[in-house]
Design a protein around this motif. Structure first.
Motif, PDB file in Angstrom:
ATOM      1  N   GLY A  54       0.780  -1.241   0.000  1.00  0.00           N
ATOM      2  CA  GLY A  54       0.000   0.000   0.000  1.00  0.00           C
ATOM      3  C   GLY A  54       0.807   1.285   0.000  1.00  0.00           C
ATOM      4  O   GLY A  54       0.242   2.378  -0.053  1.00  0.00           O
ATOM      5  N   ILE A  55       2.158   1.169   0.085  1.00  0.00           N
ATOM      6  CA  ILE A  55       2.979   2.384   0.150  1.00  0.00           C
ATOM      7  C   ILE A  55       3.919   2.441  -1.052  1.00  0.00           C
ATOM      8  O   ILE A  55       4.596   1.449  -1.369  1.00  0.00           O
ATOM      9  N   SER A  56       3.966   3.576  -1.725  1.00  0.00           N
ATOM     10  CA  SER A  56       4.862   3.742  -2.874  1.00  0.00           C
ATOM     11  C   SER A  56       6.316   3.626  -2.424  1.00  0.00           C
ATOM     12  O   SER A  56       6.681   4.121  -1.350  1.00  0.00           O
ATOM     13  N   THR A  57       7.154   3.007  -3.264  1.00  0.00           N
ATOM     14  CA  THR A  57       8.574   2.877  -2.899  1.00  0.00           C
ATOM     15  C   THR A  57       9.248   4.254  -2.805  1.00  0.00           C
ATOM     16  O   THR A  57      10.308   4.376  -2.203  1.00  0.00           O
ATOM     17  N   ARG A  58       8.606   5.267  -3.383  1.00  0.00           N
ATOM     18  CA  ARG A  58       9.150   6.635  -3.226  1.00  0.00           C
ATOM     19  C   ARG A  58       9.107   7.057  -1.759  1.00  0.00           C
ATOM     20  O   ARG A  58       9.884   7.900  -1.324  1.00  0.00           O
TER      21      ARG A  58
END
Ligand SMILES: Nc1ncnc2c1ncn2[C@@H]1O[C@H](COP(=O)(O)OP(=O)(O)OP(=O)(O)O)[C@@H](O)[C@H]1O
Ligand SMILES: [Mg+2]
Length: 223
Positions: free
Chosen positions: A67-71
């Protein structure tokens, strides 16, 4: 952990040229399954694997892990706690023995010596390495034995995503089969998300899902 590719593109840019290695790739990888990404040399497999490990971020689109962008992920935390990358070579610390290599993530987690030894024994058995390997150094092992140690270390770490780059580039097909079998068991028994990138089409028979990559895009099927 789930990994979603959301219209992912990646370009290598220099002063002289731009190489578009990935062109708008989307897919949802689920825990508990073993995937193979199969493609010819230069099709973009290693580039995609690096993005899924959070080692780099896409030029366009997003890689979403749980659910979390790797950015927005802390890259060190991701690699220390959750994701293991197994390369064809250079997986291990050359100056540490097999046992010390497997023990390394346990020391980072400050596991007691007794528990660490029990864990090392357990994971060594899982990958089929006899205790006589404990005191040996990586340079004295075959490449598939080194991969087994790398898988044992990933198991000891208890990570939930295993990314394996060309674990099958081995002239011995029985060894290849065994390594892929160990990797599929990490998905089916331990519930990991396992993604193998390879140009070996025979791996397709052993995994749950096969994705074919051509010129940085998915291709519908083998033909
Ligand atoms: N550091 C780089 N700089 C510029 N171009 C690169 C770089 N790394 C890879 N490429 C290019 O990006 C494309 C995809 O490369 P990638 O390494 O992802 O392919 P691959 O499918 O893993 O190939 P192989 O099967 O040979 O390992 C290729 O055209 C390659 O030449
Ligand atoms: Mg590659």
């Amino acid at each position: 952990m789930s990994i979603s590719l959301n219209n992912v593109s990646y370009s290598y840019r220099s002063n002289f040229q731009t190489v578009n290695a990935l062109n708008g790739v989307s897919y949802d990888f689920e825990p508990g399954k073993c995937y193979a990404i199969i493609g010819e040399s230069g099709s973009g497999k290693t580039t995609l694997l690096s993005l899924m490990a959070g080692l780099d971020v896409p030029t366009e689109g997003e890689v979403i892990i749980d659910g979390i962008s790797t950015r927005n992920w802390d890259r060190c935390k991701l690699l220390r706690d959750s994701i293991s990358v197994i390369y064809q070579d250079d997986n291990l610390f050359p100056l540490l023995t097999v046992q010390e290599n497997i023990r390394y993530p346990l020391d980072l987690k400050k596991v007691t010596k007794e528990d660490a030894m029990a864990k090392i024994r357990e994971v060594r058995k899982r990958v089929g390495l006899h205790s006589s390997y404990n005191k040996r150094f990586p340079r004295h092992l075959s490449s598939s034995e080194q991969q087994r140690v790398a898988i044992a270390r990933a198991l000891a770490k208890g990570c939930s995503v295993i990314l394996a780059d060309e674990p099958t580039d081995n002239p011995d097909s029985t060894n290849t089969h065994n390594i892929v079998e160990i990797l599929t068991s990490l998905a089916h028994v331990d519930g990991c998300t396992v993604i193998i990138v390879t140009h070996d089409y025979t791996v397709a028979e052993q995994v749950d899902v096969v994705l074919y990559m051509v010129d940085g895009c998915w291709r519908e099927s083998e033909d």
